[in-house]
Design a protein around this motif. Structure first.
Motif, mmCIF file in Angstrom:
data_model
loop_
_atom_site.group_PDB
_atom_site.id
_atom_site.type_symbol
_atom_site.label_atom_id
_atom_site.label_comp_id
_atom_site.label_asym_id
_atom_site.label_seq_id
_atom_site.Cartn_x
_atom_site.Cartn_y
_atom_site.Cartn_z
ATOM 1 N N GLY A 1 0.783 -1.229 0.000
ATOM 2 C CA GLY A 1 0.000 0.000 0.000
ATOM 3 C C GLY A 1 0.808 1.267 0.000
ATOM 4 N N ILE A 2 2.131 1.170 0.218
ATOM 5 C CA ILE A 2 3.010 2.348 0.177
ATOM 6 C C ILE A 2 4.055 2.082 -0.896
ATOM 7 N N TYR A 3 3.899 2.726 -2.036
ATOM 8 C CA TYR A 3 4.701 2.387 -3.200
ATOM 9 C C TYR A 3 5.725 3.479 -3.520
ATOM 10 N N ARG A 4 6.887 3.005 -3.949
ATOM 11 C CA ARG A 4 7.952 3.924 -4.334
ATOM 12 C C ARG A 4 7.647 4.533 -5.704
ATOM 13 N N PRO A 5 7.868 5.830 -5.894
ATOM 14 C CA PRO A 5 7.681 6.427 -7.218
ATOM 15 C C PRO A 5 8.679 5.834 -8.220
ATOM 16 N N LEU A 6 8.248 5.688 -9.458
ATOM 17 C CA LEU A 6 9.123 5.250 -10.534
ATOM 18 C C LEU A 6 9.508 6.481 -11.351
ATOM 19 N N VAL A 7 10.796 6.707 -11.482
ATOM 20 C CA VAL A 7 11.297 7.889 -12.177
ATOM 21 C C VAL A 7 11.995 7.436 -13.458
ATOM 22 N N LEU A 8 11.461 7.835 -14.607
ATOM 23 C CA LEU A 8 12.045 7.489 -15.902
ATOM 24 C C LEU A 8 12.834 8.691 -16.419
ATOM 25 N N VAL A 9 14.133 8.510 -16.600
ATOM 26 C CA VAL A 9 14.965 9.592 -17.111
ATOM 27 C C VAL A 9 15.700 9.122 -18.358
ATOM 28 N N GLY A 10 16.155 10.084 -19.154
ATOM 29 C CA GLY A 10 16.866 9.748 -20.378
ATOM 30 C C GLY A 10 16.948 10.966 -21.272
ATOM 31 N N PRO A 11 17.651 10.865 -22.394
ATOM 32 C CA PRO A 11 17.767 12.004 -23.308
ATOM 33 C C PRO A 11 16.436 12.280 -23.995
ATOM 34 N N PRO A 12 16.220 13.496 -24.515
ATOM 35 C CA PRO A 12 14.982 13.804 -25.235
ATOM 36 C C PRO A 12 14.762 12.856 -26.406
ATOM 37 N N HIS A 13 13.493 12.529 -26.661
ATOM 38 C CA HIS A 13 13.056 11.714 -27.796
ATOM 39 C C HIS A 13 13.452 10.243 -27.677
ATOM 40 N N VAL A 14 13.860 9.793 -26.487
ATOM 41 C CA VAL A 14 14.266 8.394 -26.339
ATOM 42 C C VAL A 14 13.067 7.475 -26.137
ATOM 43 N N GLY A 15 11.889 8.055 -25.852
ATOM 44 C CA GLY A 15 10.686 7.244 -25.699
ATOM 45 C C GLY A 15 10.181 7.127 -24.277
ATOM 46 N N ARG A 16 10.620 7.987 -23.373
ATOM 47 C CA ARG A 16 10.185 7.894 -21.972
ATOM 48 C C ARG A 16 8.682 8.080 -21.822
ATOM 49 N N ASN A 17 8.136 9.105 -22.486
ATOM 50 C CA ASN A 17 6.712 9.390 -22.322
ATOM 51 C C ASN A 17 5.838 8.278 -22.881
ATOM 52 N N GLU A 18 6.269 7.669 -23.977
ATOM 53 C CA GLU A 18 5.497 6.557 -24.535
ATOM 54 C C GLU A 18 5.553 5.348 -23.603
ATOM 55 N N LEU A 19 6.722 5.098 -23.021
ATOM 56 C CA LEU A 19 6.836 3.999 -22.056
ATOM 57 C C LEU A 19 5.984 4.275 -20.828
ATOM 58 N N LYS A 20 5.975 5.523 -20.375
ATOM 59 C CA LYS A 20 5.124 5.897 -19.235
ATOM 60 C C LYS A 20 3.656 5.667 -19.578
ATOM 61 N N ARG A 21 3.244 6.085 -20.772
ATOM 62 C CA ARG A 21 1.854 5.918 -21.181
ATOM 63 C C ARG A 21 1.463 4.447 -21.196
ATOM 64 N N ARG A 22 2.346 3.601 -21.724
ATOM 65 C CA ARG A 22 2.044 2.171 -21.814
ATOM 66 C C ARG A 22 2.033 1.513 -20.439
#
Length: 375
Positions: A167-188
């Protein structure tokens, strides 16, 4: 048959028990020919430093190969390790050379590794100990450029096992260079379990557009309110784009955690230090681009576009691919010691599957975290 903690009793028949190590060095320096050492085990009860050190685990923040280190007293006695390895410190008696084992490797014996003092401060060591010009120059540039202050030069980080709590979850932080696909991976990832994963709604000072709703795309506030929050350090990340301020507030992250959901963040990599705190205990995943050739093929197949500052878009070109590859390496060199996992976005469905597995592991398996997060 030699064990950590054994004591030298005699050197060539000369009693040296309880002598200062410097005295023993002087005795050795006057000898020629064969040297015979008589050893004895540590006496019962004489385990103060040994017992304290035996519980110390550190995460290595750099790669080390004793075969390439001209300073190590004996290369055969060195312990090779990679960035991210967990090391069990067996002895810290020597200020320059610690003895350590790889955590979880029952077959390995203790070996020498450079102590934090030796790794952090090459210029403060005795002038009799030479340091390669390449290392000295690198350390100087790192400090002078402001990439690290003296206490942040990547060496070791003392860690402890963190056991997840339901019930207490650690945040997942996705980092990387621009256009590497972080937002698409987050969406999926969010789409894989929408009721479990949630993303932070950022704040902005720009006016709301007719089709937007407060709290959905953005939290809309005045520029004065944003500037006041930034000065009060309520934002973990903020920036300005085309005259408007944008940012992510700390309380937006903590509210998702309190709601029993997994917060997914995709901040600029420079914001890692702001979110990597004992309060949030994030799990940081670096999204790495594939090889240059694979990168070009994948972006062309996906018909990926680059968004320009004026809002227009265009196709990727060779310069974009090369810039992403170069920047990715720089980010890993500078911040790689802070990453918990690395995913190479070689093929989006495979990278998504890997991300989902990592997210599940963070919720169920113990992981090593900075010891300060558990105190």
């Amino acid at each position: 048959m030699i064990h950590v903690g054994d004591k030298v009793q005699e050197i060539n028949g000369i009693l040296v028990r309880n002598k200062d190590p410097k005295e023993m060095v002087m005795i050795l320096s006057r000898l020629s020919g064969p040297v015979t050492l008589k050893l004895g085990p540590t006496e019962a009860g004489d385990t103060g430093m040994q017992e304290r050190s035996s519980n110390t685990r550190v995460k290595a923040l750099f790669d080390y190969n004793p075969r390439e280190d001209p300073l190590i007293p004996c290369q055969d006695a060195g312990l090779q390790f990679k960035k991210g390895d967990i090391l069990h410190i067996v002895s810290q008696d020597d200020p320059l050379w610690w003895q350590a084992k790889k955590e979880g490797d029952a077959t390995s014996s203790a070996g020498l590794i450079p102590a934090r003092l030796l790794q952090e401060s090459p210029c403060r060591i005795s002038p009799r100990i030479k340091r390669s010009k390449k290392v000295r120059k690198m350390m100087y540039q790192a400090v002078q450029s402001g990439e690290f202050d003296h206490g942040e030069i990547a060496t070791y980080e003392e860690v402890e096992l963190f056991h997840p709590r339901s019930g207490i979850y650690r945040p997942l932080v996705l980092v990387g260079p621009p256009h590497v696909g972080r937002n698409e991976l987050k969406r999926r990832l969010i789409a894989s379990n929408p009721g479990h994963f949630a993303e932070v709604v950022p704040y902005t000072s720009r006016p709301k557009r007719p089709f937007e709703e407060y709290g959905r795309e953005y939290n809309f506030i005045t520029r004065e309110e944003m500037e006041s929050g930034i000065l009060a350090q309520r934002f973990v990340e903020h920036g300005e784009y085309r005259g408007n301020l944008y940012g992510i507030r700390l309380d937006s992250i903590t509210s998702i955690i309190r709601a029993g959901k997994v917060c997914i963040l995709t901040p600029n990599v420079q914001a890692i230090k702001a979110v990597r705190t004992a309060e949030l205990r994030p799990f940081i995943i670096y999204i790495r681009p594939p090889s240059l050739e694979r990168l070009k093929d994948s972006r062309k197949n996906q018909k990926a576009m680059v968004t320009l500052e004026d809002g227009d878009t265009r196709s990727f070109d060779d310069e974009d691919y090369e810039s992403m590859t170069i920047l990715s390496q720089k980010l890993e060199d500078t911040y790689g010691h802070l990453f918990d996992k690395v995913i190479t976005n070689n093929h989006l469905p495979i990278a998504t599957t890997e991300l989902v597995k990592i997210a599940q592991s963070v919720e169920t398996d113990p992981h090593w975290v900075p010891i300060s997060w558990l105190q």
